[in-house]
Design an enzyme around this catalytic site. Sequence first.
Site, short mmCIF file in Angstrom:
data_model
loop_
_atom_site.label_atom_id
_atom_site.label_comp_id
_atom_site.label_asym_id
_atom_site.label_seq_id
_atom_site.Cartn_x
_atom_site.Cartn_y
_atom_site.Cartn_z
N ASP A 42 0.54 -1.16 0.20
CA ASP A 42 0.15 -0.18 0.33
C ASP A 42 1.01 1.13 -0.07
O ASP A 42 0.37 2.12 0.10
CB ASP A 42 -1.31 0.21 0.79
CG ASP A 42 -0.06 -0.60 2.73
OD1 ASP A 42 1.17 0.05 2.39
OD2 ASP A 42 -1.12 0.16 3.18
N SER A 43 1.64 1.33 0.24
CA SER A 43 3.03 2.11 -0.32
C SER A 43 3.07 2.59 -1.65
O SER A 43 4.08 4.16 -1.84
CB SER A 43 4.64 1.67 0.57
OG SER A 43 4.75 0.47 -0.13
N ASP A 81 -1.28 -5.82 -0.22
CA ASP A 81 -1.53 -5.67 0.96
C ASP A 81 -3.31 -5.31 0.70
O ASP A 81 -3.32 -4.69 -0.38
CB ASP A 81 -0.57 -3.89 0.72
CG ASP A 81 0.48 -4.13 1.94
OD1 ASP A 81 0.54 -5.37 2.67
OD2 ASP A 81 1.00 -3.50 1.76
N LYS A 110 -1.45 -9.57 2.45
CA LYS A 110 -0.69 -8.90 3.85
C LYS A 110 -1.93 -8.21 4.43
O LYS A 110 -2.17 -7.37 4.23
CB LYS A 110 0.67 -8.95 3.08
CG LYS A 110 1.60 -8.21 4.83
CD LYS A 110 2.58 -7.57 4.66
CE LYS A 110 2.87 -6.09 3.76
NZ LYS A 110 1.97 -5.33 4.92
N GLU A 179 8.37 -4.75 11.33
CA GLU A 179 9.17 -3.71 10.29
C GLU A 179 9.22 -2.42 12.18
O GLU A 179 8.42 -2.36 13.00
CB GLU A 179 7.58 -3.16 10.01
CG GLU A 179 8.40 -1.37 9.83
CD GLU A 179 7.39 -1.06 8.18
OE1 GLU A 179 7.60 0.23 7.97
OE2 GLU A 179 6.17 -1.22 7.86
#
Length: 261
Positions: A42-43, A81, A110, A179
């Site tokens: 989703d980045s 994502d 994810k 992360e």
Amino acid sequence: MNIIDFHKKKTAGSKISMVTCYDYTSARILANTTIDCILVGDSAAMTMHGYRDTLAATIDMMCYHVAAVRRGSGDKFVIGDMPFASYRKSLSDNVTAAQLLMQAGAHAVKLEGVAGNQDFIRHLTESGIPVMGHVGLTPQLMHMLGGFKVQGKTQAGAERLKEEVLLLQEAGCFALVIEGVPAALAREMTQCLAIPTIGIGAGPDTDGQVLVLQDLLGLTLDFKPKFVKSFLNGHEQFKSSVDAFVQAIHAGEFPREEHSY
């Protein structure tokens, strides 16, 4: 690479490599590399659409990018994502969001966080949808976390994260992204799990590593957190190539006879 190979790699002590990708052309290049798997993150909202955070990503946006990547990725394992709030609605809506990502071409989905997600993860895995978890610094929860901050720095925070990864494993996740946590904590979390961990800003002792492709290629100048290593000065090479094109036009060096019909 398939879902079984993730466990095999952890068992064999062979590191897993993952990189984000959002478009067909980049996916075609990655298809010819030795990278293990591709995350359509989703980045994309930030790197491809210019938003300040990942919250702007929608299921339609993610399906668009997953489909483009899948068309170019060859036999690479592709994870899609689930964007902000897409898995925090009714069960029917949540499953539909995961279904759309899988039908767009993802081999797995994810999602971020643990609380409130365990039953949904079980339902997905029982429905034939592999799930990768994500703990630590979870960007979709940035407003609850007070921004992009390292997690698990306190004893209480570390204990909570160690509990969360076990809960995600029990719920059926086949792998986890860790992360933004201290390296020693990420090592502990990795050692207590039967499923593999893929780190980003989590030190060297996770079972694998992931980077955003634009960061890896040195294309991003205004955002470089400590955990990023650029393996190419892509921004300068990109810029120099365009400037060389412009110069060739003005000098009458392009196009030449061999470029003309």
